[in-house]
Write an enzyme that holds these catalytic residues in place. Sequence first.
Site, PDB file in Angstrom:
ATOM      1  N   SER A  19     -25.906  -6.652  19.055  1.00 40.67           N
ATOM      2  CA  SER A  19     -26.724  -6.206  20.041  1.00 40.67           C
ATOM      3  C   SER A  19     -28.063  -6.584  20.517  1.00 40.67           C
ATOM      4  O   SER A  19     -28.724  -7.001  19.534  1.00 40.67           O
ATOM      5  CB  SER A  19     -26.932  -4.609  19.890  1.00 40.67           C
ATOM      6  N   THR A  66     -22.400   2.291  21.633  1.00 38.49           N
ATOM      7  CA  THR A  66     -21.757   1.055  22.431  1.00 38.49           C
ATOM      8  C   THR A  66     -20.368   1.168  21.943  1.00 38.49           C
ATOM      9  O   THR A  66     -20.037   2.101  21.126  1.00 38.49           O
ATOM     10  CB  THR A  66     -22.448  -0.198  22.176  1.00 38.49           C
ATOM     11  N   LYS A  70     -18.276   5.175  23.021  1.00 42.29           N
ATOM     12  CA  LYS A  70     -18.787   5.926  23.895  1.00 42.29           C
ATOM     13  C   LYS A  70     -17.829   6.947  24.500  1.00 42.29           C
ATOM     14  O   LYS A  70     -18.299   7.963  24.967  1.00 42.29           O
ATOM     15  CB  LYS A  70     -18.798   4.896  25.172  1.00 42.29           C
ATOM     16  N   ASN A  91     -23.479   6.744  27.086  1.00 41.51           N
ATOM     17  CA  ASN A  91     -24.092   5.549  26.550  1.00 41.51           C
ATOM     18  C   ASN A  91     -25.398   5.903  25.941  1.00 41.51           C
ATOM     19  O   ASN A  91     -25.924   4.950  25.507  1.00 41.51           O
ATOM     20  CB  ASN A  91     -24.049   4.124  27.317  1.00 41.51           C
ATOM     21  N   ASP A 106     -24.597   2.866  32.476  1.00 38.37           N
ATOM     22  CA  ASP A 106     -23.751   1.660  32.799  1.00 38.37           C
ATOM     23  C   ASP A 106     -23.634   1.660  34.334  1.00 38.37           C
ATOM     24  O   ASP A 106     -24.016   0.414  35.037  1.00 38.37           O
ATOM     25  CB  ASP A 106     -22.784   1.376  32.020  1.00 38.37           C
ATOM     26  N   GLY A 128     -10.146  -5.789  34.744  1.00 39.46           N
ATOM     27  CA  GLY A 128     -10.539  -4.874  33.435  1.00 39.46           C
ATOM     28  C   GLY A 128     -10.424  -3.456  33.485  1.00 39.46           C
ATOM     29  O   GLY A 128     -10.832  -3.067  34.988  1.00 39.46           O
ATOM     30  N   ALA A 129     -10.038  -2.679  32.594  1.00 38.54           N
ATOM     31  CA  ALA A 129      -9.838  -1.444  32.931  1.00 38.54           C
ATOM     32  C   ALA A 129     -10.521  -0.563  31.431  1.00 38.54           C
ATOM     33  O   ALA A 129      -9.831   0.415  31.097  1.00 38.54           O
ATOM     34  CB  ALA A 129      -8.582  -0.942  33.124  1.00 38.54           C
ATOM     35  N   GLY A 131     -14.180   0.480  28.921  1.00 37.70           N
ATOM     36  CA  GLY A 131     -15.339   1.365  29.088  1.00 37.70           C
ATOM     37  C   GLY A 131     -15.990   1.070  30.415  1.00 37.70           C
ATOM     38  O   GLY A 131     -16.541   1.709  31.014  1.00 37.70           O
ATOM     39  N   TYR A 221     -22.956 -11.494  28.925  1.00 42.72           N
ATOM     40  CA  TYR A 221     -24.288 -12.206  28.781  1.00 42.72           C
ATOM     41  C   TYR A 221     -24.246 -13.050  27.717  1.00 42.72           C
ATOM     42  O   TYR A 221     -25.292 -13.571  27.698  1.00 42.72           O
ATOM     43  CB  TYR A 221     -25.236 -10.977  28.888  1.00 42.72           C
TER      44      TYR A 221
HETATM   45  P1  NDP Z   1     -13.356  -2.761  26.413  1.00 41.95           P
HETATM   46  O1  NDP Z   1     -12.746  -3.006  25.165  1.00 41.95           O
HETATM   47  O2  NDP Z   1     -13.295  -1.145  26.761  1.00 41.95           O
HETATM   48  O3  NDP Z   1     -12.365  -3.358  27.768  1.00 41.95           O
HETATM   49  C1  NDP Z   1     -11.851  -4.692  27.468  1.00 41.95           C
HETATM   50  C2  NDP Z   1     -11.326  -5.036  28.661  1.00 41.95           C
HETATM   51  O4  NDP Z   1     -10.940  -6.505  28.597  1.00 41.95           O
HETATM   52  C3  NDP Z   1     -10.078  -4.566  28.927  1.00 41.95           C
HETATM   53  O5  NDP Z   1      -9.605  -4.121  30.202  1.00 41.95           O
HETATM   54  C4  NDP Z   1      -8.824  -5.547  28.193  1.00 41.95           C
HETATM   55  O6  NDP Z   1      -7.693  -5.267  28.582  1.00 41.95           O
HETATM   56  C5  NDP Z   1      -9.522  -6.652  28.651  1.00 41.95           C
HETATM   57  N1  NDP Z   1      -9.254  -7.833  27.912  1.00 41.95           N
HETATM   58  C6  NDP Z   1      -9.654  -8.115  26.431  1.00 41.95           C
HETATM   59  N2  NDP Z   1      -9.188  -9.255  25.973  1.00 41.95           N
HETATM   60  C7  NDP Z   1      -8.214  -9.689  26.922  1.00 41.95           C
HETATM   61  C8  NDP Z   1      -7.207 -10.778  26.794  1.00 41.95           C
HETATM   62  N3  NDP Z   1      -7.325 -11.746  25.919  1.00 41.95           N
HETATM   63  N4  NDP Z   1      -6.643 -10.866  28.248  1.00 41.95           N
HETATM   64  C9  NDP Z   1      -6.748  -9.996  29.210  1.00 41.95           C
HETATM   65  N5  NDP Z   1      -7.593  -9.019  29.140  1.00 41.95           N
HETATM   66  C10 NDP Z   1      -8.403  -8.792  28.147  1.00 41.95           C
HETATM   67  O7  NDP Z   1     -14.860  -3.335  26.466  1.00 41.95           O
HETATM   68  P2  NDP Z   1     -15.960  -3.141  27.409  1.00 41.95           P
HETATM   69  O8  NDP Z   1     -15.286  -2.780  28.875  1.00 41.95           O
HETATM   70  O9  NDP Z   1     -16.958  -2.206  26.793  1.00 41.95           O
HETATM   71  O10 NDP Z   1     -16.929  -4.557  27.628  1.00 41.95           O
HETATM   72  C11 NDP Z   1     -16.248  -5.278  28.116  1.00 41.95           C
HETATM   73  C12 NDP Z   1     -17.121  -6.491  28.565  1.00 41.95           C
HETATM   74  O11 NDP Z   1     -18.035  -6.216  29.166  1.00 41.95           O
HETATM   75  C13 NDP Z   1     -17.786  -7.086  26.989  1.00 41.95           C
HETATM   76  O12 NDP Z   1     -17.878  -8.726  27.329  1.00 41.95           O
HETATM   77  C14 NDP Z   1     -19.104  -6.366  27.206  1.00 41.95           C
HETATM   78  O13 NDP Z   1     -20.105  -7.230  26.360  1.00 41.95           O
HETATM   79  C15 NDP Z   1     -19.451  -6.502  28.481  1.00 41.95           C
HETATM   80  N6  NDP Z   1     -20.447  -5.343  28.722  1.00 41.95           N
HETATM   81  C16 NDP Z   1     -21.625  -5.710  29.433  1.00 41.95           C
HETATM   82  C17 NDP Z   1     -22.727  -4.805  29.582  1.00 41.95           C
HETATM   83  C18 NDP Z   1     -23.795  -5.129  30.429  1.00 41.95           C
HETATM   84  O14 NDP Z   1     -24.726  -4.438  30.456  1.00 41.95           O
HETATM   85  N7  NDP Z   1     -23.979  -6.256  30.806  1.00 41.95           N
HETATM   86  C19 NDP Z   1     -22.451  -3.263  29.434  1.00 41.95           C
HETATM   87  C20 NDP Z   1     -20.957  -3.166  28.977  1.00 41.95           C
HETATM   88  C21 NDP Z   1     -20.150  -4.023  28.621  1.00 41.95           C
HETATM   89  P3  NDP Z   1      -6.534  -4.184  28.037  1.00 41.95           P
HETATM   90  O15 NDP Z   1      -6.739  -2.906  28.733  1.00 41.95           O
HETATM   91  O16 NDP Z   1      -5.126  -4.779  28.459  1.00 41.95           O
HETATM   92  O17 NDP Z   1      -6.725  -4.214  26.683  1.00 41.95           O
END
Ligand code: NDP
Length: 285
Positions: A19, A66, A70, A91, A106, A128-129, A131, A221
Site C-alpha cells: 500500500s 482495501t 471492502k 473504503n 473511489d 473489469g467488474a 471492486g 499505478y
Molecule cells: P478485484 O480483484 O476486485 O477485480 C479484479 C478484476 O480484474 C476482475 O474484473 C477480474 O476479472 C479481472 N482480472 C484479474 N486478472 C485477470 C486476468 N488474468 N484476465 C482477465 N481478467 C482479469 O480488484 P480491484 O477492482 O479492487 O482492483 C483492480 C485494479 O485496480 C488493481 O490493479 C488495483 O491496484 C487498481 N486500483 C486502483 C485504485 C486507484 O486509486 N488508482 C483504486 C482501486 C483499485 P474476473 O471477474 O473474471 O475475476
Amino acid sequence: MIRGTTKVCGVWGWPVTHSASPAMHNAAFEALGLDFVYVPFAVSPENLKQAIAGVRALGLVGVNVTVPLKERVPEFLDTLTERAVRLGAVNTLFWEDDKLCGDSTDGAGFLAALPIALAPGMTAVVLGAGGSARAVVDALVQSGVRVFVANRTAQRAEELVTRFGAAGALPLEEAPLREALQDASLLVNTTSIGMSPNHAERPPVPEDALHPGLFVTDLIYNPAQTRLLARAKQCGCGTQNGIEMLVQQGAISFTRWTGQEAPLNIMRTGVKQFLGKTDTIIEAL
Ligand code: NDP
C-alpha cells in the site's frame, strides 16, 4: 513525533504491504503539522469483526479498507453514506459523533482525477467488474455516460450492468472490444492485468481500436506506465495512470478525518517517492 495525543488512522488489507497510502497520508500530516499518524494493518477477512471492535476500543480516528475487505465491512458499521449503500462497499471508516460510518471515495476520486470533461451521452468502455469497477461504473453512469462493461467472468459484468444501469456487458475479447470502442471516447482499465509484477501482460484491446479520439485511463499505478497505456500513447490517445485517482480518493478521506483541505501536491510526491522505492525493490528481486 508520536505522543500521547497522536491520533491514529490506518489502512487494512490482506495483504497490505504494497500500500502507498501510509506514505501519502503521513507526508500530508507532516506537511500540515498535524498530530496524526497513518499505519498499515494486515487484517484477514476472518479477523475483520474483531478489527472493527478494535477501532471502537482503541479509538482509531479513521481507517481505509482495501482488497479483499471492502465488500465485507458494511455489515459491521453503524451507518453508511448513500454511495456506499449503492456500491455495497466501503473504503473509508470515519466517526460522526459516536457512530462509526462507512463511505466509498473511489468513484469520486476517479471523477476528480479524470482530466477530460464528461458529457451526457458519451460512451465509455470499462474493462473489469471487480471492486474498483463498481465505483467507476457507478460514477460514470451517475454522470450520464453510456457504459459498457467487459469482463472475463461474464456473470460479474452482467451483475454490474443491472445494478448500476450500464448500457451493456461484453466479453473481454478483441472483437467485441473493437466494435464497442469505435464510438467510445473513454476506456478505463479496472482489471489487474498489467499490474506489477506482471508488467508484461496487457488486456486484449486491439491496437487498431485505439483511435486518437479515445482517452485511456488505467487504474493501475505500479508500474506507472502499463503496456496498455504505452500502446495507447503510441496510437495517439490521451492517457492517465492510477496515481491521481489514488491521491484524490485519499484526499477525501484525509479531509473527513482532519477537517483540513488535503495538500494534493505533497500527497502526489509521497506516492511517487514510495512507488519509486517499490520499483527499485522489484527490479532488485
Ligand atoms: P478485484 O480483484 O476486485 O477485480 C479484479 C478484476 O480484474 C476482475 O474484473 C477480474 O476479472 C479481472 N482480472 C484479474 N486478472 C485477470 C486476468 N488474468 N484476465 C482477465 N481478467 C482479469 O480488484 P480491484 O477492482 O479492487 O482492483 C483492480 C485494479 O485496480 C488493481 O490493479 C488495483 O491496484 C487498481 N486500483 C486502483 C485504485 C486507484 O486509486 N488508482 C483504486 C482501486 C483499485 P474476473 O471477474 O473474471 O475475476
